[in-house]
Design a protein around this motif. Structure first.
Motif, mmCIF file in Angstrom:
data_model
loop_
_atom_site.group_PDB
_atom_site.id
_atom_site.type_symbol
_atom_site.label_atom_id
_atom_site.label_comp_id
_atom_site.label_asym_id
_atom_site.label_seq_id
_atom_site.Cartn_x
_atom_site.Cartn_y
_atom_site.Cartn_z
ATOM 1 N N LEU A 126 0.822 -1.209 0.000
ATOM 2 C CA LEU A 126 0.000 0.000 0.000
ATOM 3 C C LEU A 126 0.860 1.264 0.000
ATOM 4 O O LEU A 126 0.552 2.224 -0.724
ATOM 5 C CB LEU A 126 -0.937 0.006 1.204
ATOM 6 C CG LEU A 126 -2.105 -0.970 1.136
ATOM 7 C CD1 LEU A 126 -2.894 -0.930 2.442
ATOM 8 C CD2 LEU A 126 -3.004 -0.656 -0.034
ATOM 9 N N SER A 127 1.924 1.276 0.782
ATOM 10 C CA SER A 127 2.770 2.473 0.805
ATOM 11 C C SER A 127 3.504 2.645 -0.521
ATOM 12 O O SER A 127 3.692 3.781 -0.985
ATOM 13 C CB SER A 127 3.755 2.407 1.969
ATOM 14 O OG SER A 127 4.604 1.287 1.820
ATOM 15 N N GLY A 187 2.290 1.736 -3.413
ATOM 16 C CA GLY A 187 1.254 2.221 -4.319
ATOM 17 C C GLY A 187 0.993 3.703 -4.147
ATOM 18 O O GLY A 187 0.837 4.439 -5.138
ATOM 19 N N VAL A 188 0.955 4.148 -2.908
ATOM 20 C CA VAL A 188 0.733 5.583 -2.652
ATOM 21 C C VAL A 188 1.916 6.396 -3.154
ATOM 22 O O VAL A 188 1.749 7.483 -3.731
ATOM 23 C CB VAL A 188 0.483 5.819 -1.143
ATOM 24 C CG1 VAL A 188 0.533 7.307 -0.804
ATOM 25 C CG2 VAL A 188 -0.841 5.225 -0.736
ATOM 26 N N ALA A 189 3.131 5.899 -2.999
ATOM 27 C CA ALA A 189 4.316 6.598 -3.480
ATOM 28 C C ALA A 189 4.281 6.699 -4.999
ATOM 29 O O ALA A 189 4.610 7.754 -5.579
ATOM 30 C CB ALA A 189 5.580 5.878 -3.032
ATOM 31 N N CYS A 190 3.889 5.628 -5.689
ATOM 32 C CA CYS A 190 3.781 5.664 -7.153
ATOM 33 C C CYS A 190 2.699 6.640 -7.596
ATOM 34 O O CYS A 190 2.862 7.386 -8.562
ATOM 35 C CB CYS A 190 3.490 4.274 -7.705
ATOM 36 S SG CYS A 190 4.883 3.159 -7.564
ATOM 37 N N LEU A 191 1.591 6.653 -6.886
ATOM 38 C CA LEU A 191 0.497 7.568 -7.205
ATOM 39 C C LEU A 191 0.959 9.017 -7.069
ATOM 40 O O LEU A 191 0.643 9.864 -7.908
ATOM 41 C CB LEU A 191 -0.696 7.284 -6.319
ATOM 42 C CG LEU A 191 -1.945 8.111 -6.562
ATOM 43 C CD1 LEU A 191 -2.507 7.804 -7.956
ATOM 44 C CD2 LEU A 191 -2.980 7.841 -5.507
ATOM 45 N N GLN A 192 1.702 9.303 -6.034
ATOM 46 C CA GLN A 192 2.221 10.662 -5.845
ATOM 47 C C GLN A 192 3.197 11.030 -6.958
ATOM 48 O O GLN A 192 3.224 12.176 -7.411
ATOM 49 C CB GLN A 192 2.906 10.795 -4.492
ATOM 50 C CG GLN A 192 1.946 10.835 -3.326
ATOM 51 C CD GLN A 192 2.675 10.929 -1.993
ATOM 52 O OE1 GLN A 192 3.883 10.719 -1.914
ATOM 53 N NE2 GLN A 192 1.941 11.253 -0.963
#
Length: 60
Positions: free
Chosen positions: A48-49, A51-56
Motif C-alpha cells: 500500500l505504501s 502504491g501511494v508513493a507511485c500515485l504521488q
C-alpha cells in the motif's frame, strides 16, 4: 524476631493502578495464528505504501 504489621488489603488507588497497568488481551491474536495471515499483515502495508508513493509520483 519481630515481624512488622502490614495491611493486607490494598487501597483503592493501588487497585486502580494495578487495573490500569495490567496487560490486556490482544484482539488480533486469532488473526496471526497462521503464517499466511502473519505474512499478509507484513506485506500489505508495504504494498500500500509503495502504491501511494507511485500515485504521488504520477500526480506530480
Amino acid at each position: 524476631m519481630d515481624i512488622p504489621e502490614f495491611e493486607m488489603k490494598r487501597s483503592r488507588t493501588d487497585r486502580w493502578v494495578h487495573y490500569l497497568a495490567s496487560p490486556t488481551k490482544n484482539p488480533f491474536d486469532p488473526l496471526f495464528d497462521t503464517m499466511r495471515t502473519w505474512t499478509l499483515a507484513k506485506v500489505i502495508p508495504v504494498v500500500l505504501s509503495a502504491g501511494v508513493a507511485c500515485l504521488q509520483a504520477f500526480l506530480m
